[in-house]
Design a protein around this motif. Structure first.
Motif, PDB file in Angstrom:
ATOM      1  N   GLN A  48       3.014   7.661   3.288  1.00 22.60           N
ATOM      2  CA  GLN A  48       4.343   7.063   3.394  1.00 22.60           C
ATOM      3  C   GLN A  48       4.273   6.658   5.169  1.00 22.60           C
ATOM      4  O   GLN A  48       4.962   5.722   5.319  1.00 22.60           O
ATOM      5  N   VAL A  49       4.881   8.553   6.270  1.00 22.89           N
ATOM      6  CA  VAL A  49       4.396   8.145   7.533  1.00 22.89           C
ATOM      7  C   VAL A  49       3.662   7.231   7.626  1.00 22.89           C
ATOM      8  O   VAL A  49       3.930   6.453   8.963  1.00 22.89           O
ATOM      9  N   THR A  50       2.056   6.876   7.585  1.00 22.91           N
ATOM     10  CA  THR A  50       1.289   6.212   8.359  1.00 22.91           C
ATOM     11  C   THR A  50       0.706   5.240   8.178  1.00 22.91           C
ATOM     12  O   THR A  50       0.530   4.446   9.141  1.00 22.91           O
ATOM     13  N   GLY A  51       2.026   4.662   6.573  1.00 24.37           N
ATOM     14  CA  GLY A  51       1.644   3.724   6.209  1.00 24.37           C
ATOM     15  C   GLY A  51       2.401   2.421   6.776  1.00 24.37           C
ATOM     16  O   GLY A  51       2.694   1.498   6.284  1.00 24.37           O
ATOM     17  N   ASP A  52       3.503   3.392   7.697  1.00 22.21           N
ATOM     18  CA  ASP A  52       4.911   2.456   7.525  1.00 22.21           C
ATOM     19  C   ASP A  52       5.045   2.297   8.951  1.00 22.21           C
ATOM     20  O   ASP A  52       5.557   3.227   9.582  1.00 22.21           O
ATOM     21  N   PRO A  53       3.683   1.325  10.003  1.00 23.78           N
ATOM     22  CA  PRO A  53       4.360   1.502  11.381  1.00 23.78           C
ATOM     23  C   PRO A  53       5.207   0.826  11.787  1.00 23.78           C
ATOM     24  O   PRO A  53       5.952   0.696  13.327  1.00 23.78           O
ATOM     25  N   GLY A  58      -7.124  10.328   9.332  1.00 23.13           N
ATOM     26  CA  GLY A  58      -5.703   8.801   9.611  1.00 23.13           C
ATOM     27  C   GLY A  58      -5.921   8.380   8.645  1.00 23.13           C
ATOM     28  O   GLY A  58      -6.439   8.689   7.658  1.00 23.13           O
ATOM     29  N   HIS A  59      -4.739   7.932   8.699  1.00 25.16           N
ATOM     30  CA  HIS A  59      -4.470   6.495   7.792  1.00 25.16           C
ATOM     31  C   HIS A  59      -4.071   5.377   8.272  1.00 25.16           C
ATOM     32  O   HIS A  59      -3.001   6.004   8.964  1.00 25.16           O
ATOM     33  N   GLY A  60      -4.313   4.502   7.795  1.00 27.94           N
ATOM     34  CA  GLY A  60      -3.397   3.144   8.543  1.00 27.94           C
ATOM     35  C   GLY A  60      -3.803   2.208   9.459  1.00 27.94           C
ATOM     36  O   GLY A  60      -5.053   2.722  10.103  1.00 27.94           O
ATOM     37  N   GLU A  61      -2.802   1.776   9.593  1.00 30.55           N
ATOM     38  CA  GLU A  61      -3.173   0.879  11.068  1.00 30.55           C
ATOM     39  C   GLU A  61      -3.432   2.081  12.594  1.00 30.55           C
ATOM     40  O   GLU A  61      -4.731   1.089  13.001  1.00 30.55           O
TER      41      GLU A  61
END
Length: 414
Positions: free
Chosen positions: A65-70, A349-352
């Protein structure tokens, strides 16, 4: 500053925060993360050097959730609500950063342009060229020890190999490699020489950028300078520092941790005598169970929110507990269920802000080549000390061996 047990301003909702340091991060991190999760939940209150409060996100879903919501959990360190109590010589500054114009702290469209510039520069590295450099430097390092019959494959090999390869890809002369190794290790360990290491690395990168502006070549730095997105020299210098730091030490620890696993676990015995399929298996298992990058700083809450049952205030720092999330029992109902060929771990890591895919490929080629050269050149390699005597470097951020002594039948140099 005060110690971690002082009356630091603990984030709202916390009771007794956990100091992010101490020997248990080296000796029994898996048990420590289990205890933290059991006592505090998926989002654990911690204190950094000097009693500075933060949250450590240990839950797999919460970290996703944290890494997917920049937007809500920003990479903009300027949001931090603790800057008024951070001294100029705080040893974790190189890992947190303020006012650093690097990709780590850029957000939005500018970050995406920056990530594309870096990915393009790295993707242009020819696979044959990369493996050739890795083999050349690996063979040279083995040549220095192969006649002795004994060596420390961490300090004399793994800790020297990735930076040599990266320095060559970036455009550095080979003789600058040892100085870069020392600077990087000092900076990443986050101790008393961290700022000096950061200064050395920044100066080296600035000189290289100036040289390549005057004399372009076929290397990563020249390709970044040729990008038309309008990034300045200082921005490129900062990005190169990030790329070097992220590419060297975790890759060195990936080599060391994988060799330790193969030398101490009978499941990998066949690979020490000519088998190669299990090299990839060991490397992937390390990314799940013994990740080189354990914890990462960080994200900052853009507004008050809730996460894992915790009240997170605007400006709170959230640390990414990559290893804790990898071992989250909510997704790891069986201790080995998600290893093997599964790559859904958080080790890149993950996300942006995930490690760019070309960078992951480069790290994997360097690590795998490094391991295979050891096994090819030293075919009867064996651990020279009891496995339980092996120790880790004193860092809650990166998990790597301080030494890995081995013995083998002396062989000639190439």
């Amino acid at each position: 500053m005060d110690s971690a047990t002082s009356d630091a301003r603990i984030p709202s909702g916390a009771t007794v925060p956990v100091p992010l340091g101490g020997p248990r991060f080296q000796t029994e991190p898996a048990r420590l993360y289990r205890e933290m999760r059991r006592e505090h939940g998926a989002v654990t209150p911690v204190v950094l050097d000097g009693g500075v409060p933060a949250w450590l996100v240990l839950g797999y879903r919460e970290l996703h959730q944290v890494t997917g919501d920049p937007v809500l959990f920003s990479r903009d360190s300027g949001l931090w609500n603790q800057w008024d109590r951070i001294p100029a010589d705080w040893p974790l500054l190189p890992m947190i950063g303020r006012g650093q114009p690097s990709i780590l702290y850029t957000v939005g469209e500018r970050h995406r342009e920056r990530a594309a510039m870096i990915s393009d520069a790295l993707e242009a590295v020819a696979p044959s060229e990369l493996r050739g450099h890795a083999e050349k430097f690996a063979d040279g390092l083995i040549d220095a020890v192969c006649g002795r019959g004994e060596a420390d494959v961490v300090t004399e090999y793994a800790m020297l190999l990735p930076v040599r390869v990266l320095a060559r890809l970036f455009g550095f002369p080979d003789e600058q490699g040892p100085g870069l190794v020392t600077a990087l290790n000092d900076m990443i360990d986050g101790r008393e020489r961290a700022l000096a290491g950061q200064t050395h690395l920044a100066g080296s990168m600035a000189r290289l950028v100036a040289e390549r502006k005057a004399h372009p070549a076929d290397d990563v730095v020249s390709r970044m300078l040729a990008d038309r997105s309008g990034f300045g020299d200082e921005e490129i210098v900062q990005d190169l520092m990030v790329m070097m730091a992220a590419g060297h030490q975790p890759t060195a620890d990936w080599i060391g941790n994988s060799l330790r696993l193969m030398l101490t676990d009978e499941r990998f015995a066949a690979s020490l005598f000519g088998g190669r399929n299990s090299v990839a298996d060991a490397m992937n298992e390390v990314l799940w169970e013994d990740a080189p990058t354990q914890n990462v700083a960080g994200r900052w809450a853009a507004r008050d929110t809730q996460l894992g049952g915790r009240r997170i205030r605007a400006g709170d720092l959230l640390l990414l507990g990559l290893q804790g999330a990898n071992s989250d029992p909510q997704v790891r109902t069986d201790g080995s269920a998600l290893t093997g060929g599964n790559s859904a771990h958080f080790s890149f890591g993950h996300g942006e802000h995930r490690c760019p895919f070309p960078a992951q490929e480069i790290a994997e080629v360097i690590a795998r080549t490094g391991i295979e050269v050891v096994l090819d050149r030293l075919p009867d390699i064996d651990l020279a000390v009891p496995a339980e005597s092996l120790t880790r470097r004193p860092s809650p951020w990166l998990r790597g061996l301080s030494r890995l002594p081995v013995r083998f039948t002396p062989v000639p140099t190439l």
